[in-house]
Design a protein around this motif. Sequence first.
Motif, PDB file in Angstrom:
ATOM      1  N   LEU A 134     -54.049  35.546 -34.853  1.00  0.00           N
ATOM      2  CA  LEU A 134     -52.987  34.224 -35.085  1.00  0.00           C
ATOM      3  C   LEU A 134     -52.316  33.810 -33.844  1.00  0.00           C
ATOM      4  O   LEU A 134     -52.351  32.857 -33.280  1.00  0.00           O
ATOM      5  N   VAL A 135     -51.794  35.075 -33.214  1.00  0.00           N
ATOM      6  CA  VAL A 135     -51.272  34.714 -31.677  1.00  0.00           C
ATOM      7  C   VAL A 135     -52.215  34.135 -30.619  1.00  0.00           C
ATOM      8  O   VAL A 135     -51.827  33.104 -29.969  1.00  0.00           O
ATOM      9  N   TRP A 136     -53.355  34.676 -30.712  1.00  0.00           N
ATOM     10  CA  TRP A 136     -54.330  34.135 -29.953  1.00  0.00           C
ATOM     11  C   TRP A 136     -54.778  32.762 -30.110  1.00  0.00           C
ATOM     12  O   TRP A 136     -54.922  31.960 -29.028  1.00  0.00           O
ATOM     13  N   LEU A 137     -54.712  32.308 -31.345  1.00  0.00           N
ATOM     14  CA  LEU A 137     -55.070  31.121 -31.570  1.00  0.00           C
ATOM     15  C   LEU A 137     -54.007  30.241 -31.407  1.00  0.00           C
ATOM     16  O   LEU A 137     -54.324  28.910 -30.648  1.00  0.00           O
ATOM     17  N   LEU A 138     -52.777  30.492 -31.505  1.00  0.00           N
ATOM     18  CA  LEU A 138     -51.795  29.543 -30.789  1.00  0.00           C
ATOM     19  C   LEU A 138     -51.660  29.448 -29.298  1.00  0.00           C
ATOM     20  O   LEU A 138     -51.555  28.591 -28.682  1.00  0.00           O
ATOM     21  N   LEU A 139     -51.965  30.752 -28.754  1.00  0.00           N
ATOM     22  CA  LEU A 139     -51.950  30.793 -27.373  1.00  0.00           C
ATOM     23  C   LEU A 139     -53.177  29.816 -26.837  1.00  0.00           C
ATOM     24  O   LEU A 139     -53.099  29.193 -25.686  1.00  0.00           O
ATOM     25  N   PHE A 140     -54.316  30.272 -27.367  1.00  0.00           N
ATOM     26  CA  PHE A 140     -55.276  29.372 -27.034  1.00  0.00           C
ATOM     27  C   PHE A 140     -55.229  27.785 -26.798  1.00  0.00           C
ATOM     28  O   PHE A 140     -55.462  27.121 -26.085  1.00  0.00           O
ATOM     29  N   ALA A 141     -54.643  27.522 -28.134  1.00  0.00           N
ATOM     30  CA  ALA A 141     -54.502  25.931 -28.148  1.00  0.00           C
ATOM     31  C   ALA A 141     -53.567  25.626 -27.354  1.00  0.00           C
ATOM     32  O   ALA A 141     -53.627  24.750 -26.653  1.00  0.00           O
ATOM     33  N   LEU A 142     -52.320  26.305 -27.237  1.00  0.00           N
ATOM     34  CA  LEU A 142     -51.322  25.729 -26.431  1.00  0.00           C
ATOM     35  C   LEU A 142     -51.621  25.833 -24.705  1.00  0.00           C
ATOM     36  O   LEU A 142     -51.130  24.907 -23.947  1.00  0.00           O
ATOM     37  N   VAL A 143     -52.114  26.910 -24.166  1.00  0.00           N
ATOM     38  CA  VAL A 143     -52.481  27.176 -23.036  1.00  0.00           C
ATOM     39  C   VAL A 143     -53.858  26.664 -22.407  1.00  0.00           C
ATOM     40  O   VAL A 143     -53.745  25.784 -21.167  1.00  0.00           O
ATOM     41  N   TYR A 144     -54.801  26.737 -23.183  1.00  0.00           N
ATOM     42  CA  TYR A 144     -56.097  26.137 -22.687  1.00  0.00           C
ATOM     43  C   TYR A 144     -56.344  24.954 -23.382  1.00  0.00           C
ATOM     44  O   TYR A 144     -57.161  24.092 -22.507  1.00  0.00           O
ATOM     45  N   VAL A 145     -56.090  24.619 -24.330  1.00  0.00           N
ATOM     46  CA  VAL A 145     -56.538  23.215 -25.087  1.00  0.00           C
ATOM     47  C   VAL A 145     -55.843  22.084 -25.050  1.00  0.00           C
ATOM     48  O   VAL A 145     -55.922  21.065 -24.664  1.00  0.00           O
ATOM     49  N   ALA A 146     -54.541  22.051 -25.186  1.00  0.00           N
ATOM     50  CA  ALA A 146     -53.518  21.006 -25.358  1.00  0.00           C
ATOM     51  C   ALA A 146     -53.253  20.494 -23.773  1.00  0.00           C
ATOM     52  O   ALA A 146     -52.802  21.226 -22.980  1.00  0.00           O
ATOM     53  N   ARG A 147     -53.485  19.304 -23.750  1.00  0.00           N
ATOM     54  CA  ARG A 147     -53.391  18.583 -22.235  1.00  0.00           C
ATOM     55  C   ARG A 147     -52.272  17.683 -22.508  1.00  0.00           C
ATOM     56  O   ARG A 147     -51.991  17.037 -23.273  1.00  0.00           O
ATOM     57  N   TYR A 159     -42.603  28.171 -22.632  1.00  0.00           N
ATOM     58  CA  TYR A 159     -43.802  27.527 -21.915  1.00  0.00           C
ATOM     59  C   TYR A 159     -43.690  25.984 -22.454  1.00  0.00           C
ATOM     60  O   TYR A 159     -43.904  25.416 -21.477  1.00  0.00           O
ATOM     61  N   ALA A 160     -43.462  25.604 -23.444  1.00  0.00           N
ATOM     62  CA  ALA A 160     -43.220  24.367 -23.944  1.00  0.00           C
ATOM     63  C   ALA A 160     -42.107  23.634 -23.132  1.00  0.00           C
ATOM     64  O   ALA A 160     -42.253  22.594 -22.697  1.00  0.00           O
ATOM     65  N   TRP A 161     -41.087  24.113 -22.976  1.00  0.00           N
ATOM     66  CA  TRP A 161     -39.850  23.668 -22.357  1.00  0.00           C
ATOM     67  C   TRP A 161     -40.389  23.452 -20.613  1.00  0.00           C
ATOM     68  O   TRP A 161     -40.080  22.534 -20.269  1.00  0.00           O
ATOM     69  N   ALA A 162     -40.867  24.383 -20.148  1.00  0.00           N
ATOM     70  CA  ALA A 162     -41.073  24.465 -18.773  1.00  0.00           C
ATOM     71  C   ALA A 162     -42.485  23.450 -18.522  1.00  0.00           C
ATOM     72  O   ALA A 162     -42.234  22.689 -17.616  1.00  0.00           O
ATOM     73  N   ARG A 163     -43.412  23.438 -19.539  1.00  0.00           N
ATOM     74  CA  ARG A 163     -44.409  22.469 -19.508  1.00  0.00           C
ATOM     75  C   ARG A 163     -43.701  20.794 -19.325  1.00  0.00           C
ATOM     76  O   ARG A 163     -44.425  19.988 -18.651  1.00  0.00           O
ATOM     77  N   ARG A 164     -42.674  20.685 -20.163  1.00  0.00           N
ATOM     78  CA  ARG A 164     -42.029  19.460 -20.235  1.00  0.00           C
ATOM     79  C   ARG A 164     -41.423  19.010 -19.110  1.00  0.00           C
ATOM     80  O   ARG A 164     -41.365  17.844 -18.770  1.00  0.00           O
ATOM     81  N   GLN A 165     -40.801  20.197 -18.520  1.00  0.00           N
ATOM     82  CA  GLN A 165     -40.104  19.736 -17.216  1.00  0.00           C
ATOM     83  C   GLN A 165     -40.888  19.630 -16.076  1.00  0.00           C
ATOM     84  O   GLN A 165     -40.753  18.866 -15.051  1.00  0.00           O
ATOM     85  N   GLN A 166     -42.282  20.198 -15.850  1.00  0.00           N
ATOM     86  CA  GLN A 166     -43.329  20.152 -14.941  1.00  0.00           C
ATOM     87  C   GLN A 166     -44.610  19.855 -15.398  1.00  0.00           C
ATOM     88  O   GLN A 166     -45.558  20.500 -15.084  1.00  0.00           O
ATOM     89  N   PRO A 167     -44.752  18.473 -16.132  1.00  0.00           N
ATOM     90  CA  PRO A 167     -45.995  18.359 -16.476  1.00  0.00           C
ATOM     91  C   PRO A 167     -47.201  18.214 -15.693  1.00  0.00           C
ATOM     92  O   PRO A 167     -48.387  18.698 -15.780  1.00  0.00           O
ATOM     93  N   ALA A 168     -46.985  17.675 -14.269  1.00  0.00           N
ATOM     94  CA  ALA A 168     -48.153  17.572 -13.555  1.00  0.00           C
ATOM     95  C   ALA A 168     -48.582  18.980 -13.027  1.00  0.00           C
ATOM     96  O   ALA A 168     -49.706  19.349 -12.818  1.00  0.00           O
TER      97      ALA A 168
END
Length: 191
Positions: free
Chosen positions: A178-191, A35-44
């Motif tokens: 724990l996984v949800w907290l990471l998922l929530f932060a990564l997918v929903y919150v981190a912009r 996810y992080a790699w793909a996000r870095r490749q397609q930020p918009a």
Amino acid sequence: MELSAPPERRVSGDLAMWCFILAELAVFGVFFLAYAWARRQQPALFAAGQGELELGLPTLNTLLLLAGSAAMLAALSAFSAGRQRAGRRWLALTLLAGGGFLGLKGYELVGKALQGITLSSNDFWMFYLSLTVFHFLHVVLGMVIVAAVWRLARNGRYTPESMDEVETAAAYWHMVDLVWLLLFALVYVAR
């Protein structure tokens, strides 16, 4: 003077469950890295997808899972003190919190489906759906495990000396949290 032996050290719960938890954390870790790699490749694209996500229901879901984990800790404490009835009630509250999570997450996923969002919509939605549905299934399994422990607890199975199944269920439930907290932060919150 005789020296006393150090207390026996052991891992709480079942070792096989810990192996399963580590394997699941590795799978989610790979998902998160992809996810992080793909996000870095397609930020918009990812910013646009995240901009369509509401934070209200996922925040409430986070609170539900945290409440479920607190209830699971209270169940462990109650059973370790020999308070069977209280332990069962706390397990029931864990199940209630998990059921609330599944209901809200199901509502959110159905809403996305009604909007026409699928795995093939774009990379953001592919990751969003894959991660959240995969986690959803882990919550379902966690509830099955907790329900089995609750059922066994009805017969007074757990004593302060014999709580392996409760500890095993707690370890799995906390992994899901724990996984949800990471998922929530990564997918929903981190912009």
